[in-house]
Scaffold this active site. Structure first.
Site, PDB file in Angstrom:
ATOM      1  N   HIS B 265      65.319  43.570  65.059  1.00 34.53           N
ATOM      2  CA  HIS B 265      65.065  43.244  66.461  1.00 34.53           C
ATOM      3  C   HIS B 265      66.287  43.605  67.295  1.00 34.53           C
ATOM      4  O   HIS B 265      67.401  43.240  66.952  1.00 34.53           O
ATOM      5  CB  HIS B 265      64.750  41.750  66.586  1.00 34.53           C
ATOM      6  CG  HIS B 265      64.150  41.391  67.894  1.00 34.53           C
ATOM      7  ND1 HIS B 265      64.886  41.379  69.034  1.00 34.53           N
ATOM      8  CD2 HIS B 265      62.899  41.040  68.245  1.00 34.53           C
ATOM      9  CE1 HIS B 265      64.094  41.028  70.040  1.00 34.53           C
ATOM     10  NE2 HIS B 265      62.881  40.817  69.580  1.00 34.53           N
ATOM     11  N   ARG B 329      60.832  48.291  69.407  1.00 37.37           N
ATOM     12  CA  ARG B 329      62.009  47.647  68.824  1.00 37.37           C
ATOM     13  C   ARG B 329      62.828  48.553  67.924  1.00 37.37           C
ATOM     14  O   ARG B 329      64.053  48.552  67.988  1.00 37.37           O
ATOM     15  CB  ARG B 329      61.556  46.435  68.005  1.00 37.37           C
ATOM     16  CG  ARG B 329      61.008  45.361  68.890  1.00 37.37           C
ATOM     17  CD  ARG B 329      60.436  44.233  68.096  1.00 37.37           C
ATOM     18  NE  ARG B 329      60.064  43.170  69.027  1.00 37.37           N
ATOM     19  CZ  ARG B 329      59.446  42.060  68.668  1.00 37.37           C
ATOM     20  NH1 ARG B 329      59.125  41.864  67.415  1.00 37.37           N
ATOM     21  NH2 ARG B 329      59.153  41.143  69.557  1.00 37.37           N
ATOM     22  N   GLU B 424      52.286  37.074  58.322  1.00 37.31           N
ATOM     23  CA  GLU B 424      53.407  37.964  57.994  1.00 37.31           C
ATOM     24  C   GLU B 424      53.486  38.229  56.488  1.00 37.31           C
ATOM     25  O   GLU B 424      54.044  39.246  56.060  1.00 37.31           O
ATOM     26  CB  GLU B 424      54.730  37.345  58.489  1.00 37.31           C
ATOM     27  CG  GLU B 424      55.908  38.302  58.453  1.00 37.31           C
ATOM     28  CD  GLU B 424      57.222  37.658  58.924  1.00 37.31           C
ATOM     29  OE1 GLU B 424      57.169  36.534  59.456  1.00 37.31           O
ATOM     30  OE2 GLU B 424      58.269  38.280  58.768  1.00 37.31           O
ATOM     31  N   LEU B 440      52.270  36.876  66.630  1.00 42.36           N
ATOM     32  CA  LEU B 440      51.508  35.667  66.895  1.00 42.36           C
ATOM     33  C   LEU B 440      50.024  36.005  66.874  1.00 42.36           C
ATOM     34  O   LEU B 440      49.197  35.270  66.344  1.00 42.36           O
ATOM     35  CB  LEU B 440      51.898  35.091  68.253  1.00 42.36           C
ATOM     36  CG  LEU B 440      53.381  34.745  68.418  1.00 42.36           C
ATOM     37  CD1 LEU B 440      53.631  34.131  69.783  1.00 42.36           C
ATOM     38  CD2 LEU B 440      53.824  33.789  67.340  1.00 42.36           C
TER      39      LEU B 440
END
Lengths: 250, 637, 226
Positions: B265, B329, B424, B440
């Site tokens: 990230h 990202r 995940e 999410l």
């Protein structure tokens, strides 16, 4: 700028909820002021392990102030001396060289000690189970835009919903009351139109469960608000009192 | 070649057709089936609640003290959905397209399409549960844009979207617990998967308070145990996040897919000392209003506010004019690293770049910025002891999310019948790179809207398990193995602490298998990891006993698994001789330094089969076919 | 809307019972004060007021018993709450360091003690004035009984008695400082915008009650010539 400080820790050690506990004194040397409080405990634990002393148990997980797992009473204050801060976000720059730090678990009958600083807060889960939800099943909920919610209401709900369930309010309350936690959850759901149908049963049942868990009673001393890492307002307690009063009439 | 069991038909009809053709369990029979759900994050909690609502018996396991502590709670930015409320051209198709492209063409199209299809239902469901999403003065929901997308499709609840969504799922879970249809096992860690005749039949757990080791049997086992980012020691994951559940399932035969796809990230608070225990993420939403820059001259020691505009390099805006600071990202991270490697990094360590809010404060006023990012800025201020309203923040990339995970088919079932993997923990939807606000979405999609259908289909095809199977020798054997393993850890009594080994492994992986990977580095890591592992089993010191609350023991077990898993991660990274998404092999880049995919050779999912610790795993491939989104070089210029 | 017999033992209901009985006691305090202030008019109006009350006869008795009951409920509920609180907090000695961060004031901390003191003082007070013979020796001023007025004046001419009364009123003040503010919170007629205002007003109110009540013995002791 960071610097190194030396501290003396007086830490509560307790095997489990049945055995009595006692304070032990440990030196914490060369602590970087940029460390978080839990990182300081990590360093002490590393040293204890090397000396074959059982490391200090303390609950923690996210270490960014949102999961609500960590929390101890530091020098008599839940989550330590900085306002609106969880223990994991408390940094050692808030302490001075040579300071004595007394670390104790959150103490309340409803939070039995598991080990050292770790306590059992499952009573909070049981309070939520008694009514802290909206009974909607997974499936075809109506379109999100079919129900506009006043921005003010939605924002107030969010203010209450920020509670991380850490239990500092109980630890700080002289009566070990859980009113701030319960009122925040009740209010989050009660103020939203989605939560209105269950307003009365939710309010009554959650208060009942709170009593059953052995929490104390609010005596309006507002220590909870001062200790709350999310700075949740005691006006939620007033609202809970009001809604509870009204919910007595069905 | 692995069979992904993608239903036939047009892309947009697959899920609808699947639901229609899926076998159903008679309502009266549902309570005869028991489902074990491990993990209570967005995926685990939503799955447990939804399955219980359907009428199945559910048992929920989690190592934290409360289901609400799962690390989904820390997600800040938001959740995507193809609602197109802002009328800016969004659609299911566009969300699908963006996610496949964002994943650098290493995800399974059919899964991604399904994810985009159910995304809208998630928002509806969450609003009905009382999740206080941000609203406009009209009373309708507000949206914002997020890294890697050109439409505003992200729903958010201040900077605490993950928290609010998790509380929604947690409340749904608690609602079912109060009805008595879910049994909670708090502070209970799964330590083994029980497989009998090739079918997942249950798990072995350890009660973290009493140390009691127990067997639990079910008709299906669902793992929603999150990612393995903590293999790097420093990551934005919670301290407790681990690979143990998925790794031990892998050791029992489940294939591990694409472990080398890890997400770094771009906007985290830089490392500041060797005592550091974790890294803190600053929501990517900051890139909406923050400009990323470094000084043009390497080694510039001036204060950031003293560096004139002309001597600053806004490198993302310069290199990617159409996406600017909002590039995905992986690209943002890699560019930050590139600048630091060139000596233009800032801060004491030189391992940071500036994220500057000054222009936005000038344009929108301090109040607006405070409203949008107040809590993030407070957090930064607490950790770094610096004021972002006056001086630019310093950021650096950090391990954040892992796209890889246990291999699952379209039904979210692993290659072991009866073992389902969601959120995940599985590999399916994000390919080689995940877009912001999609984690999410995937967790809740799997738990609320996908698994309840696919697991029902599986259960309907199988009779409820015979209670006598609990007496099967395999359960006893697994319990014993777990007990022995714990005893082994406790009996070493060496000199080094568990964290010491974890740090050593993490540093090695970050250096050799982090943001940029080379063949030589990876090979070096493959030599080093077994050595660290060997050292661990000789010299680790775990005090106390197994019959009590023992946090060092918990960590020791997890680190032992990371030491085995790390090797697979590196092996996979070495095996994939191409660059894609979060996996950047320096040997494979375009002349401009962008990731160079090799679609002819690596357009597959690498699913690894365990052959023993230290043994070479067997590679199974699942071919990836792109029918809807055509393979193309990603461009965000 | 149907009336449900609600559970009086629930914590919030208990607190609200304390609050409502507290409010009743405050109104008694106010009425009582109004009567007492007749003392500044001299013996005649004061005694007439007292006699006037007597004329209510049976109603006065009922009112007295009702007041007694209110006191009893107030005290019983509070005792039960305090016992529960101590139990919930795991005893009186809780943390090794006593270092609260919040706005917990002296008034708040002393609530049970000021309450107990007031209760004890009240018994003395009743013994002194209500149950005493108002034509007896203690009512004589200059050889002549001045009824209740005489009783009061004679008592307060004793500096110890006078100052004991003032101390009791200080306790009342502390008790009301927290009590009045608490009433609003416990009944939920509160809003965060008014928290500070309510706090200030309850302080002012409590202070005024103390001044008004204390003015009587101080007037008798230091100003009144007989």
């Amino acid at each position: 700028m960071s610097k190194k400080i030396n501290l003396t820790l007086k830490v509560w050690r307790q095997k489990n909820c049945k055995s009595p506990g006692a304070f032990e004194v440990y030196e914490a040397k060369g602590i970087d002021t940029d460390m978080s409080f839990l990182e300081m405990l990590d360093v002490v634990n590393e040293r204890l392990t090397k000396e074959n002393i059982d490391p200090i148990s303390f609950d923690h997980d996210c270490r960014e102030g949102i999961c609500g797992t960590c929390g101890s009473v530091v020098n008599g204050q839940a989550h330590g001396p900085v306002k609106g801060t969880t223990l994991c976000q408390l940094h050692m720059r808030n302490f001075t060289d040579g300071q004595l730090i007394v670390i104790e678990p959150f103490r309340a009958k409803a939070f039995p000690v598991i080990n050292d600083l770790a306590v059992d807060r499952s009573s909070f889960d049981r309070i939520i189970q008694s009514g802290g939800f909206i009974s909607i099943k997974t499936g075809q909920a109506p379109d999100a835009h079919s129900l506009p919610v006043l921005k003010g209401r939605s924002d107030s709900a969010m203010d209450a919903a920020q509670c991380i369930g850490c239990g500092a309010c109980v630890a700080a309350c002289p009566n070990a009351a859980a009113m701030l936690f319960v009122s925040a959850k009740v209010y989050h759901l009660n103020i939203l139109p989605q939560g209105e149908p269950e307003l009365k049963t939710r309010t009554i049942n959650m208060v009942k469960q709170m009593d059953k868990e052995g929490f104390g009673n609010c005596s309006n001393e507002y220590e909870c608000e001062a200790a709350c890492p999310k700075e949740i307002s005691v006006s939620h307690i007033a609202r809970l009192n009001q809604q509870h009063r009204k919910s007595n009439f069905t | 070649m692995l069979d992904s069991k993608i239903p036939p038909g047009a892309m947009s009809d697959k899920w609808t057709d699947f639901k229609f053709h899926a076998k159903l369990v008679n309502p009266a029979n549902k309570r005869k089936y028991k489902v074990i759900v491990v993990g209570t994050g967005l995926a685990g909690a939503s799955a447990a609640a939804s399955l219980s609502e359907l009428g199945y018996q559910v048992e929920s396991f989690f190592f934290q003290d409360s289901p609400r502590r799962a690390h989904s709670i820390a997600a800040q930015g938001g959740i995507n959905a193809a609602k197109n409320y802002p009328n800016d051209g969004d659609s299911i198709k566009r969300l699908f397209y963006d996610t496949v492209k964002g994943g650098d063409f290493r995800s399974r199209e059919a899964n991604v399409h399904r994810l985009a299809e159910v995304s809208n239902s998630i928002i509806d469901q969450c609003v009905a549960q009382g999740v206080p999403f941000a609203r406009e003065y009209s009373g309708y929901l507000d949206n914002r844009s997020f890294g890697g997308a050109q439409v505003s499709r992200t729903f958010y609840a201040r900077g605490q979207t993950g928290q609010q969504l998790l509380l929604g799922a947690y409340q749904a879970l608690m609602k079912e617990v109060s009805k008595g249809s879910i049994k909670l096992h708090s502070r209970t860690e799964m330590l083994d998967l029980v497989v009998i005749d090739g079918v997942a039949r249950g798990i072995i757990t350890r009660n973290l308070v009493t140390g009691l080791i127990e067997s639990h049997m079910g008709d299906a086992v669902v793992l929603g145990t999150g990612g393995y980012g903590n293999v790097f020691y420093l990551s934005t994951n919670a301290k407790g996040s681990n690979v143990t559940a998925t790794w031990r399932a892998h050791k029992k035969g489940a294939f591990f897919a694409n472990p080398c796809f890890t997400q770094i990230h771009p906007t985290c608070i830089p490392v500041h000392g060797d005592y550091q225990s974790k890294l803190t993420l600053m929501s990517e939403s900051l890139r909406n209003d923050g400009r990323v820059w470094v000084p043009k001259t390497p080694g510039d020691q001036r204060k950031p506010t003293d560096i004139p505009e002309a001597e600053r390099d806004y490198f993302l805006e310069r290199k990617y004019p159409s996406f600017g600071n909002l590039v995905p990202r992986d690209i943002a991270s890699r560019n930050a690293k590139e600048q630091c490697d060139a000596g233009r990094g800032v801060g004491a360590s030189g391992q940071a770049v500036y994220l500057d809010l000054a222009d936005s404060i000038k344009r929108l006023g301090k109040e607006t910025i405070k409203q949008r990012y107040g809590n993030l800025i407070d957090m930064y201020q607490k950790i770094v002891d610096d004021n972002p309203y006056e001086t630019p923040m310093m950021i650096y990339p950090a391990v954040h999310y892992t796209m890889g995970g246990l291999w699952v088919d379209y039904n979210l079932m692993s290659n072991l019948p009866g073992l389902f993997v969601i959120g995940e923990a599985n590999f399916s939807d994000h390919g080689a790179n995940r877009l912001g606000a999609s984690a999410l979405m995937q967790g809740l999609a799997d738990g609320y809207f996908v698994l309840p259908y696919t697991i029902s289909d599986y259960l309907a095809k199988n009779k409820p398990v015979d209670p006598k199977l609990k007496e099967h020798a395999e359960f006893k054997k697994c319990e014993k193995d777990v007990a022995n393993y714990i005893q082994k850890l406790l009996s070493i009594k060496g000199k080094r602490t568990v964290d010491d080994f974890h740090r050593q492994l993490g540093k090695l992986l970050w250096d050799k298998c982090g943001m940029a990977r080379t063949e030589a580095g990876l090979k070096e890591a493959l030599v080093q990891i077994p050595k660290i592992r060997e050292e661990f089993w000789k010299d680790v010191n775990v005090l106390g006993s197994g019959e009590e609350f023992n946090q060092a023991l918990e960590r020791a077990g997890r680190v032992a698994d990371f030491l085995e898993f790390g090797e697979l991660l590196v092996k996979d990274a070495l095996d994939r001789a191409e660059s894609c998404g979060g996996h950047f092999r320096e040997e494979y880049q375009t002349p401009e330094g962008e990731a160079l995919r090799r679609d002819d050779l690596y357009s597959y999912v690498a699913a690894w089969q365990f052959n023993g610790v230290g043994q070479v795993p067997t590679l199974h491939k699942e071919e990836l076919k792109f029918e809807e989104v055509h393979l193309a070089q990603r461009s965000y210029k | 809307m149907s009336f449900q017999i609600f559970d009086l033992s629930r914590s919030i209901t208990k607190k609200q019972t304390v609050a409502i009985t507290g409010l009743m006691l405050i109104s008694f305090v106010l009425v009582h004060l109004a009567g007492n202030l007749f003392i500044f008019d001299g013996p005649k109006p004061f005694n007439e007021y007292a006699e006037h009350l007597e004329r209510f006869g049976i109603f006065k008795k009922i009112a007295e018993w009702a007041l007694f009951l209110v006191f009893l409920i107030h005290i019983e509920r509070v005792t039960s709450l305090v016992v529960q609180n101590i139990r919930a907090a795991g005893g009186l000695k809780r943390y090794a360091v006593d270092n609260s961060r919040g706005p917990r004031s002296l008034a708040t901390r002393l609530m049970p003690f000021t309450g107990t003191f007031l209760f004890l003082y009240l018994i003395c007070h009743l013994y002194d004035f209500a149950w005493a013979n108002d034509q007896g020796i203690r009512s004589m001023i200059n050889g002549k009984s001045l009824g209740l007025y005489g009783l009061v004046v004679n008592s307060f001419k004793n500096p110890i008695h006078c100052w004991l009364y003032v101390v009791a009123m200080y306790c009342l003040c502390l008790h009301l400082t927290h009590g009045v503010e608490s009433f609003f919170q416990t009944f939920g007629i509160q809003d965060s915008r008014f928290t500070l205002l309510v706090r200030k007003l309850s302080r002012v109110f409590a202070l005024m009650i103390m001044i008004a009540y204390s003015s009587i013995p101080l007037y008798v002791l230091y100003i009144l010539k007989i």
